[in-house]
Scaffold this motif. Structure first.
Motif, PDB file in Angstrom:
ATOM      1  N   VAL A  13      85.815-100.540  -8.381  1.00 43.07           N
ATOM      2  CA  VAL A  13      86.005 -99.943  -7.062  1.00 43.07           C
ATOM      3  C   VAL A  13      86.122 -98.433  -7.233  1.00 43.07           C
ATOM      4  O   VAL A  13      86.962 -97.952  -7.970  1.00 43.07           O
ATOM      5  N   MET A  14      85.260 -97.720  -6.546  1.00 40.07           N
ATOM      6  CA  MET A  14      85.290 -96.261  -6.596  1.00 40.07           C
ATOM      7  C   MET A  14      86.038 -95.751  -5.375  1.00 40.07           C
ATOM      8  O   MET A  14      85.681 -96.091  -4.248  1.00 40.07           O
ATOM      9  N   LYS A  15      87.080 -94.943  -5.593  1.00 38.29           N
ATOM     10  CA  LYS A  15      87.880 -94.435  -4.482  1.00 38.29           C
ATOM     11  C   LYS A  15      87.721 -92.935  -4.287  1.00 38.29           C
ATOM     12  O   LYS A  15      88.093 -92.399  -3.258  1.00 38.29           O
ATOM     13  N   LYS A  16      87.183 -92.242  -5.303  1.00 39.45           N
ATOM     14  CA  LYS A  16      87.044 -90.798  -5.216  1.00 39.45           C
ATOM     15  C   LYS A  16      85.862 -90.365  -6.065  1.00 39.45           C
ATOM     16  O   LYS A  16      85.672 -90.868  -7.164  1.00 39.45           O
ATOM     17  N   GLY A  17      85.066 -89.452  -5.521  1.00 42.94           N
ATOM     18  CA  GLY A  17      83.931 -88.925  -6.266  1.00 42.94           C
ATOM     19  C   GLY A  17      82.651 -89.023  -5.465  1.00 42.94           C
ATOM     20  O   GLY A  17      82.656 -89.317  -4.275  1.00 42.94           O
ATOM     21  N   VAL A  18      81.524 -88.781  -6.158  1.00 42.03           N
ATOM     22  CA  VAL A  18      80.220 -88.786  -5.505  1.00 42.03           C
ATOM     23  C   VAL A  18      79.375 -89.911  -6.087  1.00 42.03           C
ATOM     24  O   VAL A  18      79.350 -90.112  -7.299  1.00 42.03           O
ATOM     25  N   LEU A  51      83.764 -97.200  10.412  1.00 41.02           N
ATOM     26  CA  LEU A  51      83.965 -95.944   9.706  1.00 41.02           C
ATOM     27  C   LEU A  51      84.493 -96.213   8.301  1.00 41.02           C
ATOM     28  O   LEU A  51      85.392 -97.027   8.112  1.00 41.02           O
ATOM     29  N   ILE A  52      83.934 -95.516   7.314  1.00 35.13           N
ATOM     30  CA  ILE A  52      84.482 -95.552   5.960  1.00 35.13           C
ATOM     31  C   ILE A  52      85.403 -94.346   5.850  1.00 35.13           C
ATOM     32  O   ILE A  52      84.935 -93.199   5.838  1.00 35.13           O
ATOM     33  N   PRO A  53      86.721 -94.576   5.821  1.00 40.43           N
ATOM     34  CA  PRO A  53      87.673 -93.455   5.818  1.00 40.43           C
ATOM     35  C   PRO A  53      87.482 -92.541   4.605  1.00 40.43           C
ATOM     36  O   PRO A  53      87.171 -93.002   3.507  1.00 40.43           O
ATOM     37  N   ASN A  54      87.666 -91.257   4.823  1.00 39.37           N
ATOM     38  CA  ASN A  54      87.602 -90.243   3.766  1.00 39.37           C
ATOM     39  C   ASN A  54      86.259 -90.209   3.055  1.00 39.37           C
ATOM     40  O   ASN A  54      86.200 -89.932   1.859  1.00 39.37           O
ATOM     41  N   ALA A  55      85.179 -90.510   3.767  1.00 43.18           N
ATOM     42  CA  ALA A  55      83.834 -90.441   3.187  1.00 43.18           C
ATOM     43  C   ALA A  55      82.965 -89.556   4.059  1.00 43.18           C
ATOM     44  O   ALA A  55      83.118 -89.524   5.277  1.00 43.18           O
ATOM     45  N   ALA A  68      73.599 -88.503  -1.402  1.00 47.51           N
ATOM     46  CA  ALA A  68      74.895 -88.495  -2.076  1.00 47.51           C
ATOM     47  C   ALA A  68      75.990 -88.696  -1.039  1.00 47.51           C
ATOM     48  O   ALA A  68      75.969 -88.095   0.019  1.00 47.51           O
ATOM     49  N   LEU A  69      76.920 -89.551  -1.370  1.00 51.01           N
ATOM     50  CA  LEU A  69      78.054 -89.866  -0.498  1.00 51.01           C
ATOM     51  C   LEU A  69      79.316 -89.466  -1.252  1.00 51.01           C
ATOM     52  O   LEU A  69      79.493 -89.851  -2.419  1.00 51.01           O
ATOM     53  N   ARG A  70      80.170 -88.666  -0.619  1.00 46.32           N
ATOM     54  CA  ARG A  70      81.413 -88.220  -1.266  1.00 46.32           C
ATOM     55  C   ARG A  70      82.578 -89.037  -0.735  1.00 46.32           C
ATOM     56  O   ARG A  70      82.787 -89.114   0.476  1.00 46.32           O
ATOM     57  N   LEU A  71      83.333 -89.631  -1.639  1.00 46.52           N
ATOM     58  CA  LEU A  71      84.533 -90.396  -1.301  1.00 46.52           C
ATOM     59  C   LEU A  71      85.771 -89.595  -1.649  1.00 46.52           C
ATOM     60  O   LEU A  71      85.805 -88.936  -2.694  1.00 46.52           O
TER      61      LEU A  71
END
Length: 72
Positions: A13-18, A51-55, A68-71
């Motif tokens: 599970v990726m929670k932060k990054g690109v 909505l995907i929060p914080n993305a 590119a999607l930033r989380l």
């Protein structure tokens, strides 16, 4: 081989990054990211989608394509 996770399988599970993903429509840098429950695609269209929060989209596309999607 099935492309699905079975019960009790470990998942990454990726929670932060690109991460690079397939955008289903043209997107612009900074647009919010939405999941389309009926088709499983990602978009910047809010109507009827989740909505995907914080993305946000980190790159733009002229139509459907890789972006590119930033989380976080």
């Amino acid at each position: 081989p099935s492309g699905k996770y079975d019960q009790y399988d470990n998942v990454a599970v990726m929670k932060k990054g690109v991460i690079v993903v397939q955008a289903s429509v043209a997107v612009a840098v900074g647009d919010a990211v939405y999941y389309v429950p009926t088709t499983g695609v990602l978009t910047n269209v809010s109507t009827g989608n989740t909505l995907i929060p914080n993305a946000q989209w980190d790159t733009s596309t002229a139509g459907a394509g890789l972006a590119a999607l930033r989380l976080g």
